[in-house]
Design a protein around this motif. Structure first.
Motif, PDB file in Angstrom:
ATOM      1  N   ALA A 370     -13.919  -3.627  -5.292  1.00  0.00           N
ATOM      2  CA  ALA A 370     -13.885  -2.166  -5.292  1.00  0.00           C
ATOM      3  C   ALA A 370     -12.741  -1.646  -4.431  1.00  0.00           C
ATOM      4  N   GLN A 371     -12.499  -2.302  -3.283  1.00  0.00           N
ATOM      5  CA  GLN A 371     -11.394  -1.869  -2.426  1.00  0.00           C
ATOM      6  C   GLN A 371     -10.057  -2.019  -3.159  1.00  0.00           C
ATOM      7  N   THR A 372      -9.934  -3.088  -3.917  1.00  0.00           N
ATOM      8  CA  THR A 372      -8.725  -3.277  -4.724  1.00  0.00           C
ATOM      9  C   THR A 372      -8.627  -2.198  -5.792  1.00  0.00           C
ATOM     10  N   ALA A 373      -9.769  -1.862  -6.401  1.00  0.00           N
ATOM     11  CA  ALA A 373      -9.787  -0.839  -7.446  1.00  0.00           C
ATOM     12  C   ALA A 373      -9.371   0.528  -6.924  1.00  0.00           C
ATOM     13  N   TRP A 374      -9.577   0.794  -5.648  1.00  0.00           N
ATOM     14  CA  TRP A 374      -9.182   2.080  -5.058  1.00  0.00           C
ATOM     15  C   TRP A 374      -7.668   2.189  -4.917  1.00  0.00           C
ATOM     16  N   ARG A 375      -6.978   1.070  -4.773  1.00  0.00           N
ATOM     17  CA  ARG A 375      -5.572   1.087  -4.357  1.00  0.00           C
ATOM     18  C   ARG A 375      -4.670   1.857  -5.323  1.00  0.00           C
ATOM     19  N   GLU A 376      -4.726   1.503  -6.603  1.00  0.00           N
ATOM     20  CA  GLU A 376      -3.773   2.089  -7.550  1.00  0.00           C
ATOM     21  C   GLU A 376      -3.952   3.590  -7.721  1.00  0.00           C
ATOM     22  N   PRO A 377      -5.173   4.100  -8.011  1.00  0.00           N
ATOM     23  CA  PRO A 377      -5.299   5.551  -8.231  1.00  0.00           C
ATOM     24  C   PRO A 377      -5.078   6.392  -6.976  1.00  0.00           C
ATOM     25  N   THR A 378      -5.200   5.806  -5.783  1.00  0.00           N
ATOM     26  CA  THR A 378      -4.982   6.565  -4.547  1.00  0.00           C
ATOM     27  C   THR A 378      -3.604   6.301  -3.953  1.00  0.00           C
ATOM     28  N   GLU A 379      -2.755   5.579  -4.680  1.00  0.00           N
ATOM     29  CA  GLU A 379      -1.409   5.223  -4.212  1.00  0.00           C
ATOM     30  C   GLU A 379      -1.472   4.504  -2.860  1.00  0.00           C
ATOM     31  N   GLY A 380      -2.496   3.674  -2.700  1.00  0.00           N
ATOM     32  CA  GLY A 380      -2.636   2.877  -1.485  1.00  0.00           C
ATOM     33  C   GLY A 380      -3.378   3.557  -0.363  1.00  0.00           C
ATOM     34  N   VAL A 381      -3.706   4.851  -0.521  1.00  0.00           N
ATOM     35  CA  VAL A 381      -4.359   5.593   0.564  1.00  0.00           C
ATOM     36  C   VAL A 381      -5.875   5.457   0.436  1.00  0.00           C
ATOM     37  N   ALA A 382      -6.351   4.238   0.531  1.00  0.00           N
ATOM     38  CA  ALA A 382      -7.783   3.956   0.522  1.00  0.00           C
ATOM     39  C   ALA A 382      -7.999   2.814   1.509  1.00  0.00           C
ATOM     40  N   PRO A 392      -1.996  -2.706   2.006  1.00  0.00           N
ATOM     41  CA  PRO A 392      -1.059  -1.916   1.195  1.00  0.00           C
ATOM     42  C   PRO A 392       0.356  -2.480   1.272  1.00  0.00           C
ATOM     43  N   GLN A 393       1.133  -2.257   0.223  1.00  0.00           N
ATOM     44  CA  GLN A 393       2.530  -2.681   0.211  1.00  0.00           C
ATOM     45  C   GLN A 393       3.395  -1.752   1.049  1.00  0.00           C
ATOM     46  N   ASP A 394       3.071  -0.471   1.065  1.00  0.00           N
ATOM     47  CA  ASP A 394       3.804   0.493   1.875  1.00  0.00           C
ATOM     48  C   ASP A 394       3.618   0.140   3.351  1.00  0.00           C
ATOM     49  N   ARG A 395       4.711   0.017   4.095  1.00  0.00           N
ATOM     50  CA  ARG A 395       4.590  -0.483   5.468  1.00  0.00           C
ATOM     51  C   ARG A 395       3.936   0.535   6.402  1.00  0.00           C
ATOM     52  N   VAL A 396       4.071   1.837   6.123  1.00  0.00           N
ATOM     53  CA  VAL A 396       3.381   2.826   6.945  1.00  0.00           C
ATOM     54  C   VAL A 396       1.876   2.735   6.719  1.00  0.00           C
ATOM     55  N   LEU A 397       1.459   2.628   5.456  1.00  0.00           N
ATOM     56  CA  LEU A 397       0.036   2.494   5.152  1.00  0.00           C
ATOM     57  C   LEU A 397      -0.510   1.154   5.645  1.00  0.00           C
ATOM     58  N   ALA A 398       0.331   0.123   5.610  1.00  0.00           N
ATOM     59  CA  ALA A 398      -0.088  -1.173   6.152  1.00  0.00           C
ATOM     60  C   ALA A 398      -0.344  -1.067   7.648  1.00  0.00           C
ATOM     61  N   ALA A 399       0.435  -0.216   8.336  1.00  0.00           N
ATOM     62  CA  ALA A 399       0.228  -0.014   9.774  1.00  0.00           C
ATOM     63  C   ALA A 399      -1.102   0.694  10.043  1.00  0.00           C
ATOM     64  N   VAL A 400      -1.487   1.608   9.147  1.00  0.00           N
ATOM     65  CA  VAL A 400      -2.802   2.247   9.262  1.00  0.00           C
ATOM     66  C   VAL A 400      -3.903   1.195   9.120  1.00  0.00           C
ATOM     67  N   ALA A 401      -3.784   0.355   8.099  1.00  0.00           N
ATOM     68  CA  ALA A 401      -4.775  -0.703   7.882  1.00  0.00           C
ATOM     69  C   ALA A 401      -4.858  -1.635   9.090  1.00  0.00           C
ATOM     70  N   GLU A 402      -3.718  -1.909   9.711  1.00  0.00           N
ATOM     71  CA  GLU A 402      -3.695  -2.779  10.899  1.00  0.00           C
ATOM     72  C   GLU A 402      -4.453  -2.142  12.061  1.00  0.00           C
ATOM     73  N   GLN A 403      -4.286  -0.838  12.242  1.00  0.00           N
ATOM     74  CA  GLN A 403      -5.018  -0.138  13.306  1.00  0.00           C
ATOM     75  C   GLN A 403      -6.525  -0.258  13.084  1.00  0.00           C
ATOM     76  N   LEU A 404      -6.944  -0.098  11.834  1.00  0.00           N
ATOM     77  CA  LEU A 404      -8.367  -0.195  11.523  1.00  0.00           C
ATOM     78  C   LEU A 404      -8.889  -1.616  11.705  1.00  0.00           C
ATOM     79  N   ARG A 405      -8.029  -2.594  11.485  1.00  0.00           N
ATOM     80  CA  ARG A 405      -8.437  -3.993  11.585  1.00  0.00           C
ATOM     81  C   ARG A 405      -8.509  -4.461  13.042  1.00  0.00           C
TER      82      ARG A 405
END
Length: 473
Positions: A370-382, A392-405
């Motif tokens: 489901a998390q993968t399914a969110w990626r495309e329609p939200t342009e990675g903002v899930a 996410p492939q976008d490095r700014v969004l990847a940095a957000v994911a890193e903070q959460l991790r």
């Protein structure tokens, strides 16, 4: 809060639409693999969620019929009063969770979702606070998580002022004092929002309290055990007021009539046509935007790759205030899914067809698929609390994911307060921005409500460190 007749009629109409074609006990006249789902997403967010549900349908054969409404709480209240709730509801705030659990309206989660190690950080475990003492059980699953302890900015704009991202609160205050001629670094401030205004300001107070007073004081406040007129809470308001005063009182007052989406767009230049049909670039109206990670969908998007030195926007974390080491603390909000009992008298709901289908949907919403399914329609903002969610492939969004991790995640404080308390908090924000001299009386009013309000409806969800979430997956 007294509900207006107009809001009540709108909520009733949505409940009618939601349940149209399905018998109100959760079953249709003829057997069908179908569920009713209520959620907060409309417009492009609804399109994204429907794409997720469509993937579920293809893999399970179960059709989840979705109805989106911005005021889920009101719609659910009407449905519950009629004893006709949806099978599954997604709540953008967890305020009402404890009340639903106390009333026995929710079905606890069972099955694969409770044995999936990756899903464990997403489970919300509660026990009723009325009646006999019982163990905590998982009643909700976080389906999306939003990072809130961040400030967004355009690197090229800060460079123009000769500045970079601050690492301390004093540096942040200094940044807002920075000028080029008559132009000053300004905040993108918008307090207006559908269906309730003021919450962007509550995020500010919560974030400042967390990074000024630390995790223990923050948790005490979210449990309802810290007075609103305590030095910790009052100090957070005063710190915010001082920062906005340094920026501009006019900015603060104008925010009352500005939506947070409009404020976010002010971070970037605009191209418009003048009277001669020529295109003219209007410079940014503001330079700093304190907002949750969901705001990225309102920003102009282009790929932010490792080789792109200057992405159009990026963020810095809310810096520590004072001597406390609070760099790793992050305020977050979650959209959580829950399962409702269909009748008050149901004793064995787990054997009903729809309950089993709802369990299957809940397990899917918590899954890596489901998390993968969110990626495309939200342009990675899930984003997710799940440890093995794709990056996410976008490095700014990847940095957000890193903070959460890697950070310690603390629930949005107003989301843990009873709904009446959260509403009063939001209103107080609006009054404070118009008349900051009324702070003492506003805090006294909030404290009176805290003292006399229902203690059994406060949630006691704590901050969770990476170690408590389990090993890296």
């Amino acid at each position: 809060m007294k509900r207006s007749g107009r809001v009540a009629r709108t909520a009733l109409a949505v409940v009618t639409v939601l349940l149209a074609g399905v018998a109100l006990n959760g079953h249709s006249a003829e057997p069908t693999e179908e569920l009713t789902v209520l959620g907060p997403w409309t417009d492009d967010e609804e399109v994204a969620f429907r794409a997720v549900l469509e993937k579920f349908r293809k893999s399970s054969g179960i059709h989840a019929r979705y109805q989106g409404h911005r005021d889920v709480s009101q719609v659910l209240q009407v449905a519950i009063e009629r004893d006709r709730p949806p099978d599954v509801a997604v709540l953008p705030r967890v305020n009402d969770l404890q009340r639903y659990v106390n009333a026995g309206r929710l079905v606890p989660l069972e099955g694969p979702i409770t044995t999936d190690p990756g899903a464990d950080p997403q489970l919300v475990k509660l026990a009723p606070k009325v009646g006999e003492v019982r163990d905590k059980l998982p009643y909700a699953v976080s389906v999306t998580t939003h990072l809130k302890s961040v400030v967004w900015y355009a690197p090229t704009e800060l460079k123009r002022f000769g500045q970079s991202a601050p690492s301390t609160w004093d540096e942040l205050v200094g940044l807002t004092q920075r000028r080029i001629g008559a132009e000053q670094v300004r905040w993108c401030l918008g307090m207006s929002a559908q269906s309730v205004s003021g919450w962007p300001g509550t995020d500010w107070i919560e974030d400042i309290l967390l990074h000024r007073s630390g995790e223990d004081s923050y948790e005490k406040w979210t449990r309802g055990d810290l007075h609103w007129n305590s030095p910790e809470v009052k100090g957070a308001w005063e710190t915010w007021g001082a920062l906005l005063g340094v920026s501009s009182e006019q900015t603060a007052r104008a925010s009352l009539y500005t939506t947070f989406q409009t404020a976010a767009k002010g971070l970037f230049p605009r191209e418009v046509e003048n009277g001669d049909g020529e295109k003219v670039v209007i410079p940014p109206r503001c330079h700093l935007d304190h907002q949750g990670s969901f705001v990225v969908r309102k920003y102009p998007r282009k790929p932010s790759t490792p080789t792109n030195a200057d992405p159009p926007f990026t963020f810095f974390s809310t810096p520590p205030i004072g001597l406390k080491a609070t760099q790793s603390l992050h305020e977050v909000s979650d959209d959580v899914a829950v399962m409702f009992r269909h009748t008050r008298d149901s004793k064995d709901v787990k054997d009903s067809d729809n309950t089993e289908r709802a369990r299957e949907l809940m397990s899917y919403l918590a899954s890596a698929q489901a998390q993968t399914a969110w990626r495309e329609p939200t342009e990675g903002v899930a984003f997710s609390r799940r440890g093995d969610a794709p990056e996410p492939q976008d490095r700014v969004l990847a940095a957000v994911a890193e903070q959460l991790r890697t950070g310690t995640l603390c629930w949005d404080a107003s989301d843990l307060m009873p709904a009446a308390m959260a509403t009063a908090f939001e209103r107080a924000i609006l009054v404070y921005l118009e008349a900051p001299e009324r702070l003492d009386s506003l805090l006294a009013e909030l404290e009176k409500l805290r003292d006399k309000g229902p203690k059994a409806e406060w949630l006691d969800l704590t901050c969770v460190s990476p170690r408590e979430r389990g090993p890296e997956r």
